[in-house]
Design a protein around this motif. Structure first.
Motif, short mmCIF file in Angstrom:
data_model
loop_
_atom_site.label_atom_id
_atom_site.label_comp_id
_atom_site.label_asym_id
_atom_site.label_seq_id
_atom_site.Cartn_x
_atom_site.Cartn_y
_atom_site.Cartn_z
N MET A 173 41.20 -33.84 32.81
CA MET A 173 40.04 -34.14 33.31
C MET A 173 38.33 -34.38 32.89
N THR A 174 38.53 -33.41 31.91
CA THR A 174 37.34 -34.13 31.09
C THR A 174 37.17 -36.00 29.65
N ARG A 175 38.13 -36.04 29.24
CA ARG A 175 38.74 -37.14 29.57
C ARG A 175 37.90 -37.95 30.05
N GLN A 176 38.90 -38.05 31.66
CA GLN A 176 38.29 -39.05 32.54
C GLN A 176 37.16 -38.79 32.73
N VAL A 177 35.82 -38.01 32.85
CA VAL A 177 34.62 -38.02 33.08
C VAL A 177 33.83 -38.64 32.18
N LEU A 178 34.49 -38.72 30.63
CA LEU A 178 33.73 -39.01 29.54
C LEU A 178 34.53 -40.69 29.76
N ARG A 179 35.66 -40.99 30.66
CA ARG A 179 35.78 -42.51 30.08
C ARG A 179 34.59 -42.82 31.36
N GLY A 180 34.68 -42.49 32.14
CA GLY A 180 33.97 -42.81 33.27
C GLY A 180 31.83 -42.78 32.87
N LEU A 181 32.05 -42.23 32.18
CA LEU A 181 30.24 -41.95 31.72
C LEU A 181 30.51 -43.59 30.58
N GLY A 182 31.70 -43.76 29.96
CA GLY A 182 31.31 -45.17 28.99
C GLY A 182 31.19 -46.06 30.13
N ASP A 183 31.98 -46.23 31.08
CA ASP A 183 32.01 -47.54 32.16
C ASP A 183 30.68 -47.12 32.72
N SER A 184 29.90 -46.82 32.89
CA SER A 184 28.62 -46.18 33.41
C SER A 184 27.79 -47.29 33.00
N LEU A 185 27.58 -47.45 31.20
CA LEU A 185 26.63 -47.78 30.93
C LEU A 185 26.89 -49.45 31.35
N ALA A 186 27.45 -50.41 31.80
CA ALA A 186 26.61 -50.95 32.46
C ALA A 186 25.93 -50.98 33.80
N ILE A 187 26.35 -50.37 34.16
CA ILE A 187 25.54 -50.01 35.22
C ILE A 187 23.94 -49.33 35.73
N ALA A 188 24.33 -48.34 33.99
CA ALA A 188 23.21 -47.76 33.59
C ALA A 188 21.69 -49.07 32.92
N ALA A 189 22.93 -50.28 32.46
CA ALA A 189 21.69 -50.99 31.86
C ALA A 189 21.02 -51.87 33.19
N GLY A 190 21.20 -51.71 34.51
CA GLY A 190 20.50 -52.58 35.68
C GLY A 190 20.37 -51.41 36.12
N TYR A 191 20.18 -50.14 35.85
CA TYR A 191 19.12 -49.08 36.14
C TYR A 191 18.41 -49.02 35.82
N VAL A 192 18.38 -48.76 34.92
CA VAL A 192 17.16 -48.19 34.28
C VAL A 192 15.72 -49.43 34.66
N PRO A 193 15.93 -50.12 34.34
CA PRO A 193 15.03 -51.93 34.70
C PRO A 193 14.40 -51.66 36.02
N VAL A 194 15.02 -51.22 37.57
CA VAL A 194 15.02 -51.49 38.71
C VAL A 194 14.41 -49.97 38.82
N ALA A 195 15.08 -48.65 38.63
CA ALA A 195 14.20 -47.45 38.62
C ALA A 195 12.65 -47.83 37.99
N PHE A 196 12.87 -48.06 37.10
CA PHE A 196 11.23 -48.24 36.06
C PHE A 196 10.26 -48.91 37.46
N SER A 197 11.23 -50.06 37.90
CA SER A 197 9.85 -50.72 38.60
C SER A 197 9.70 -49.85 39.83
N PHE A 198 10.99 -48.76 40.68
CA PHE A 198 10.62 -48.25 41.33
C PHE A 198 8.88 -46.88 41.61
N GLY A 199 9.67 -46.62 40.27
CA GLY A 199 8.29 -45.71 39.06
C GLY A 199 7.31 -46.22 39.36
N LEU A 200 7.08 -47.15 38.88
CA LEU A 200 5.75 -48.23 38.73
C LEU A 200 5.26 -48.50 40.30
N ALA A 201 6.29 -48.58 40.80
CA ALA A 201 5.47 -48.63 42.34
C ALA A 201 5.20 -47.86 43.12
N ALA A 202 6.13 -47.02 43.38
CA ALA A 202 5.83 -45.43 43.81
C ALA A 202 3.78 -44.99 43.73
#
Length: 235
Positions: free
Chosen positions: A1-30
């Motif tokens: 299970m731990t190995r698969q969680v780490l694998r999922g974390l690695g695959d989340s990098l593409a999403i995370a790269a897009g999420y940080v600027p979008v969330a940044f924009s939300f924090g600023l707007a709020a």
């Protein structure tokens, strides 16, 4: 299970790269709409629903009450009912079965896009752990981006005025990249249907109604196409 969680974390990098600027924009707007940084982070931590968070703070800033805000946000997020069905089918053989409801919280548009493409390629026993890692990476990036935007966004925009304009293109770009990752073969009817309903909605009413209506129309058309294909295979 731990190995698969780490694998999922690695695959989340593409999403995370897009999420940080979008969330940044939300924090600023709020913050620009009068909410403090703690409130902005709390909304991201509890709601974790991307576009609907922008609508939420806009409605709050305009003086909207619970009877206005809650139904609107529910409508925007109603598409997740369809997402949940698709992912639940992929997790049907997961053990223990109680992990499935816990994974519903992190099922955002981008997580669903990635999961829909990747889960079928994994062994059933690996899917829940991988999805948990994927969601954890996306969630962490969203919270971090919101905090950065709320705490430092105003200062950065004052120094770089074009930054706020550039941030408006981040969310569409993220959706487009994930759509290309999923592939568009066999989804033409759903894409055209979603685009048509959205454009019609924009011509007749507000964007916060048109956009979710287009999403629901596209999802419904794709489900209909899937049923048609299944009936054709049975014949």
């Amino acid at each position: 299970m731990t190995r698969q969680v780490l694998r999922g974390l690695g695959d989340s990098l593409a999403i995370a790269a897009g999420y940080v600027p979008v969330a940044f924009s939300f924090g600023l707007a709020a913050v620009q709409m009068g909410l403090g940084a703690p409130w902005a982070v709390a909304i991201s931590a509890i709601v974790f629903a991307g576009a609907s968070q922008f609508v939420l703070v806009s409605l709050l800033a305009a003086g909207g009450g619970p009877l206005t805000v809650v139904p609107t946000i529910w409508l925007l997020n109603a598409r997740h009912l369809l997402y949940g069905r698709v992912v639940a089918e992929q997790l049907a053989q997961a053990r223990p079965a109680r992990v499935r409801p816990a994974l519903a919280f992190g099922l955002t548009d981008e997580v669903f896009a990635c999961a829909a493409a990747r889960l079928p390629t994994l062994a059933p026993a690996q899917r829940a752990g991988w999805l948990a890692g994927l969601q954890a990476g996306a969630y962490g990036a969203w919270i971090a981006g919101t905090w950065l935007g709320a705490e430092t966004g105003a200062q950065l925009v004052d120094r770089i005025p074009l930054l706020q304009e550039a941030l408006q293109f981040v969310l569409p770009a993220l959706f487009l990249s994930l759509l290309l990752q999923m592939g568009v073969h066999g989804r033409g009817r759903a894409l055209w249907g979603a685009a048509g309903v959205t454009l019609l909605g924009l011509a007749l009413g507000p964007a916060h109604v048109a956009i979710p209506a287009g999403m629901l129309a596209g999802a419904a058309l794709q489900l209909l196409q899937a049923h048609v294909d299944e009936d054709g295979d049975d014949d």
